[in-house]
Design a protein around this motif. Structure first.
Motif, PDB file in Angstrom:
ATOM      1  N   LEU A 429      -6.983  -1.140  16.649  1.00  0.00           N
ATOM      2  CA  LEU A 429      -6.865   0.188  17.707  1.00  0.00           C
ATOM      3  C   LEU A 429      -5.933   1.240  16.533  1.00  0.00           C
ATOM      4  CD1 LEU A 429      -5.076  -1.488  20.615  1.00  0.00           C
ATOM      5  CD2 LEU A 429      -6.757   0.533  20.629  1.00  0.00           C
ATOM      6  N   HIS A 430      -5.151   0.806  15.054  1.00  0.00           N
ATOM      7  CA  HIS A 430      -4.303   1.351  14.453  1.00  0.00           C
ATOM      8  C   HIS A 430      -5.417   1.249  13.938  1.00  0.00           C
ATOM      9  CE1 HIS A 430      -1.592   1.886  11.004  1.00  0.00           C
ATOM     10  NE2 HIS A 430      -2.555   2.105  10.405  1.00  0.00           N
ATOM     11  N   GLU A 431      -6.473   1.302  13.375  1.00  0.00           N
ATOM     12  CA  GLU A 431      -7.619   1.413  11.994  1.00  0.00           C
ATOM     13  C   GLU A 431      -8.606   1.865  12.954  1.00  0.00           C
ATOM     14  OE1 GLU A 431      -6.918   1.183   9.078  1.00  0.00           O
ATOM     15  OE2 GLU A 431      -5.781  -0.656   8.917  1.00  0.00           O
ATOM     16  N   CYS A 432      -9.375   1.592  13.441  1.00  0.00           N
ATOM     17  CA  CYS A 432     -10.595   2.123  14.660  1.00  0.00           C
ATOM     18  C   CYS A 432     -10.396   3.139  14.746  1.00  0.00           C
ATOM     19  CB  CYS A 432     -10.998   1.383  15.491  1.00  0.00           C
ATOM     20  SG  CYS A 432     -11.432  -0.045  14.890  1.00  0.00           S
ATOM     21  N   GLY A 434      -6.757   4.907  15.790  1.00  0.00           N
ATOM     22  CA  GLY A 434      -5.008   5.864  15.669  1.00  0.00           C
ATOM     23  C   GLY A 434      -5.638   6.738  14.447  1.00  0.00           C
ATOM     24  N   HIS A 435      -6.024   6.219  13.128  1.00  0.00           N
ATOM     25  CA  HIS A 435      -6.127   7.392  11.809  1.00  0.00           C
ATOM     26  C   HIS A 435      -6.959   7.889  12.629  1.00  0.00           C
ATOM     27  CE1 HIS A 435      -3.302   5.087   9.118  1.00  0.00           C
ATOM     28  NE2 HIS A 435      -3.961   4.245   9.131  1.00  0.00           N
ATOM     29  N   GLY A 436      -7.988   7.969  12.492  1.00  0.00           N
ATOM     30  CA  GLY A 436      -8.994   9.003  12.723  1.00  0.00           C
ATOM     31  C   GLY A 436      -8.799  10.143  13.739  1.00  0.00           C
ATOM     32  N   GLU A 457       2.408   8.726   8.803  1.00  0.00           N
ATOM     33  CA  GLU A 457       0.452   8.931   9.100  1.00  0.00           C
ATOM     34  C   GLU A 457       0.122   7.358   9.573  1.00  0.00           C
ATOM     35  OE1 GLU A 457      -1.668  10.448   9.662  1.00  0.00           O
ATOM     36  OE2 GLU A 457      -2.986   9.495  10.298  1.00  0.00           O
ATOM     37  N   GLU A 458       1.093   6.312   8.964  1.00  0.00           N
ATOM     38  CA  GLU A 458       0.741   5.021   9.881  1.00  0.00           C
ATOM     39  C   GLU A 458       2.151   5.025  10.709  1.00  0.00           C
ATOM     40  OE1 GLU A 458      -1.351   3.098   8.283  1.00  0.00           O
ATOM     41  OE2 GLU A 458      -0.871   4.151   6.387  1.00  0.00           O
ATOM     42  N   ALA A 459       2.797   5.898  10.918  1.00  0.00           N
ATOM     43  CA  ALA A 459       3.350   5.735  12.511  1.00  0.00           C
ATOM     44  C   ALA A 459       2.616   5.929  13.219  1.00  0.00           C
ATOM     45  CB  ALA A 459       5.051   6.589  12.290  1.00  0.00           C
ATOM     46  N   SER A 514       6.024   2.335   3.356  1.00  0.00           N
ATOM     47  CA  SER A 514       5.558   3.540   3.971  1.00  0.00           C
ATOM     48  C   SER A 514       5.073   2.748   5.466  1.00  0.00           C
ATOM     49  CB  SER A 514       4.276   4.561   3.761  1.00  0.00           C
ATOM     50  OG  SER A 514       4.258   5.054   2.346  1.00  0.00           O
ATOM     51  N   HIS A 515       4.562   1.275   4.789  1.00  0.00           N
ATOM     52  CA  HIS A 515       4.776   0.540   6.421  1.00  0.00           C
ATOM     53  C   HIS A 515       5.619   0.277   6.730  1.00  0.00           C
ATOM     54  CE1 HIS A 515       0.406   0.270   3.818  1.00  0.00           C
ATOM     55  NE2 HIS A 515       0.356   0.321   5.773  1.00  0.00           N
ATOM     56  N   MET A 516       6.280  -0.429   5.731  1.00  0.00           N
ATOM     57  CA  MET A 516       7.775  -0.962   6.233  1.00  0.00           C
ATOM     58  C   MET A 516       9.095   0.054   7.171  1.00  0.00           C
ATOM     59  SD  MET A 516       8.802  -3.480   2.949  1.00  0.00           S
ATOM     60  CE  MET A 516      10.459  -4.186   4.325  1.00  0.00           C
TER      61      MET A 516
HETATM   62 ZN    ZN Z   1      -2.556   2.340   8.428  1.00  0.00          ZN
END
Ligand code: ZN
Length: 651
Positions: A429-432, A434-436, A457-459, A514-516
């Motif tokens: 869900l994040h990759e498919c 979320g970012h888009g 952006e990661e959040a 960033s991810h952390m």
């Molecule tokens: Zn990401």
């Protein structure tokens, strides 16, 4: 799920790192053409190793070549304490592609003393050392150990915005320039079509000598030419085996780009790459991710060769097939929604070879290309690397983490039952989606959030996933078995964001990556904003702190509210609000809790970081023709690193 008995996933262990292997299921069942294509692309994927190493720090290659020479030729006692401590350092340098920690970006030091290190150099084959012409062994040993032991260039990437982040970072993207000079220089670069901005600066080093600033472009005949020529030659061999004409054209475009450094060709390559989803075999090869540059401009070299996992891809096709429904129902202001979500391609892949910035430390999902305008006009490819996540999962079974940090059996049972499935779905869900998802308001500068953009952006992508994983639609689509399963992901997300991810950070340090930062931002924000209703609590039982979610429905609403705000920040380019969120929730760590988590974690004796060795692909040649490619999993970590040093050491 039981750990497999026949295949050892963890094969080495040192410092804070474990080295694993990954299997390539189904490799036997793809066609010979696909295998040969994969083989040539894999060679290209290994040829840029030195580029990455040099991009990370200007002295990294010198140190690594020295280390390789010692490991290959040291004539003294290899069972001694000194040599063992040296080997730990060597393995760390290989792992980090340099002398700064791959994750914290802090310079690390050998446990062996400086004099002892010099002795190792002196007692190895001097011919193999990367010495300067006429340099004596003593001078060489002094020069190298000065670099290794000096208390300078301590941070590869500094995100401390109170100072000059370019000057404060030890990476090799810039030399002699200040942040202000970089920004001023970038502003002068031509941008012929502002609607479709070139990724200016992505593939170059910026250098100031004698008061003049010049850009050294990474290309054949330019910076890193020797390695790029090798990449190109393997890509040329691969091209005839491409599965579609468009894929062949795409490889040709990449070759042209490597020859010229022309960023228009890079964009054209990306468009060809993102819009062809027919081939089963696919690859990433180029200067791509910008996390290594505090300004988020310069791309580190990375590569990945893979083929589609057909069964698991069905799962993400279901998600992307419903992309518009998810966009329409997202809990964000309708002005920030895309009226039509284009080309959200979702697939699950099997990695065959990792290279550059994907090796040995590997992402579990990838979403490319990075240029916002290409994503908007042509879509993006999102992939989950299932054989990698599976290897992680297998390695983690029985680690003791769940027993230590879960506060009750219900949570533990739920995690064992649904954990792998729900965490994969979160990644999808994040990759498919979320970012888009979402869009900028017209006129918003895509770089407005500056050094906070990666975290936000990661959040945004994580919140999109967290919001939807609990939606009844997910069960309706058959993506999770029931309405309990999402809770396993909520439990682990909150537990990780508030506590367990701190195992990766040294006591006294702040969060940088960033991810952390994003995970703590979300978890702390939800803890604070749900405090009155006790949505999340952190009880202390027998001096041990735990996280408990009391109200999953309310927590989902909190995720929705934060998603709405972060989407607004991105869409409007509200730098101050973004900065405020990150600085308030994402950076500082509760020192007392951190100390406790580290203490409990230490007792479990688990490596917080993991990475992988590659399987070895070998062509079977009969009468000058490749008749098969075999795959071998037996190479050790040290053997692989030394072999790569010999075979792919071009710089
Ligand atoms: Zn990401």
């Amino acid at each position: 799920m039981e750990a497999e008995k026949d295949f050892e996933y963890v094969i080495d262990r040192f410092a804070d790192i474990k080295i694993m292997r990954y299997k390539v299921p189904d490799f036997e069942n793809i066609t010979l053409n696909q295998k040969i294509f994969i083989y040539y692309l894999s060679q290209a994927a290994l040829c840029g190793r030195d580029i990455l190493c040099d991009q990370f720090y200007r002295h990294n290659l010198l140190v690594r070549h020295t280390i390789d020479a010692i490991v290959n030729s040291y004539g003294g006692n290899r069972e001694s304490g000194d040599f063992k401590q040296f080997m730990t350092y060597a393995k760390r340098v290989w792992f980090s592609n340099g002398i700064h920690h791959h994750y914290s970006c802090d310079k690390f030091f050998p446990e062996i003393g400086e004099e002892a290190f010099k002795q190792l150099i002196i007692n190895s084959d001097f011919e193999q050392m990367p010495k300067a012409a006429g340099e004596s062994v003593t001078d060489f040993a002094n020069r190298v150990t000065d670099i290794i032991y000096s208390k300078t260039d301590l941070k590869r990437v500094s995100l401390d915005s109170s100072g000059d982040v370019v000057k404060a970072s030890a990476n090799n993207f810039y030399s002699g320039v200040s942040q202000a000079e970089v920004e001023a220089y970038n502003a002068t670069l031509p941008q012929p079509d502002p609607e479709r901005p070139l990724s200016n600066g992505l593939n170059s080093r910026l250098v100031k000598t004698d008061g003049r600033i010049t850009e050294e472009t990474y290309r054949v005949g330019g910076k890193y030419s020797a390695a790029i020529e090798q990449i190109v030659s393997w890509l040329e061999k691969a091209a005839p085996y491409a599965e579609t004409d468009q894929q062949r054209e795409c490889i040709g475009k990449l070759i042209d780009y490597y020859r010229t450094g022309d960023l228009r060709l890079w964009d054209e390559y990306n468009i060809l790459w993102v819009s062809d989803n027919r081939p089963r075999v696919d690859f990433v090869n180029g200067f791509v991710e910008v996390y290594g540059d505090p300004l988020g401009i310069k791309g580190t070299w990375e590569a990945l060769v893979n083929f589609k996992d057909l069964t698991a891809t069905h799962r993400t096709e279901t998600i992307s097939g419903n992309a518009q429904w998810f966009e329409d129902h997202a809990p964000i202001d309708s002005r920030f929604k895309k009226s039509s979500v284009k080309g959200v391609t979702a697939k699950v892949i099997t990695a065959v070879q990792l290279g550059g910035d994907c090796y040995p430390s590997t992402p579990i999902g990838i979403n490319l290309p990075n240029a916002d305008w290409i994503r908007k006009e042509h879509g993006s490819k999102s992939v989950t690397i299932e054989n990698i996540t599976y290897a992680y999962h297998q390695a983690s079974l029985g680690s003791g983490m769940l027993d230590e940090f879960c506060n009750n059996d219900a949570e533990r049972t739920r995690s064992r039952k649904y954990g792998y499935q729900s965490s994969n779905l979160h990644t999808d869900l994040h990759e498919c989606l979320g970012h888009g998802s979402g869009q900028l308001l017209p006129g918003t500068n895509p770089d407005a959030l500056k050094n906070y953009s990666s975290t936000l952006e990661e959040a945004r992508a994580d919140l999109f996933a967290l919001y939807y994983i609990a939606d009844p639609k997910i069960v309706e689509l058959g993506l999770l078995p029931d309405n309990e399963a999402f809770k396993a992901e909520y439990d682990s997300y909150i537990r990780n964001g508030l506590m367990t991810q701190l195992t990766r950070i040294e006591l006294g340090k702040d969060l940088e990556e960033s991810h952390m930062r994003n995970r703590q931002l979300i978890a702390r924000w939800a803890l604070e904003h749900g405090k009155a209703d006790k949505v999340i609590e952190m009880p202390v039982i027998d001096d041990k702190t735990y996280t408990v979610i009391n109200d999953y429905t309310r927590l989902r609403q909190l995720f929705a509210a934060l998603l709405a705000e972060i989407q607004r920040i991105k869409s409007e380019g509200d730098f101050e609000a973004g900065k405020n969120l990150v600085e308030t929730y994402a950076v500082k760590i509760d020192r007392q809790l951190h100390a406790e988590v580290l203490e409990r974690f230490k007792k479990l004796n688990i490596a917080p970081y993991g990475g992988f060795v590659n399987p070895v692909l070998k062509p079977v040649v009969e009468n000058g023709e490749i008749t098969d490619i075999t795959i071998d999993y037996t190479e050790s970590y040290t053997e692989q690193m030394l072999r790569y040093g010999r075979k792919f050491g071009f710089l």
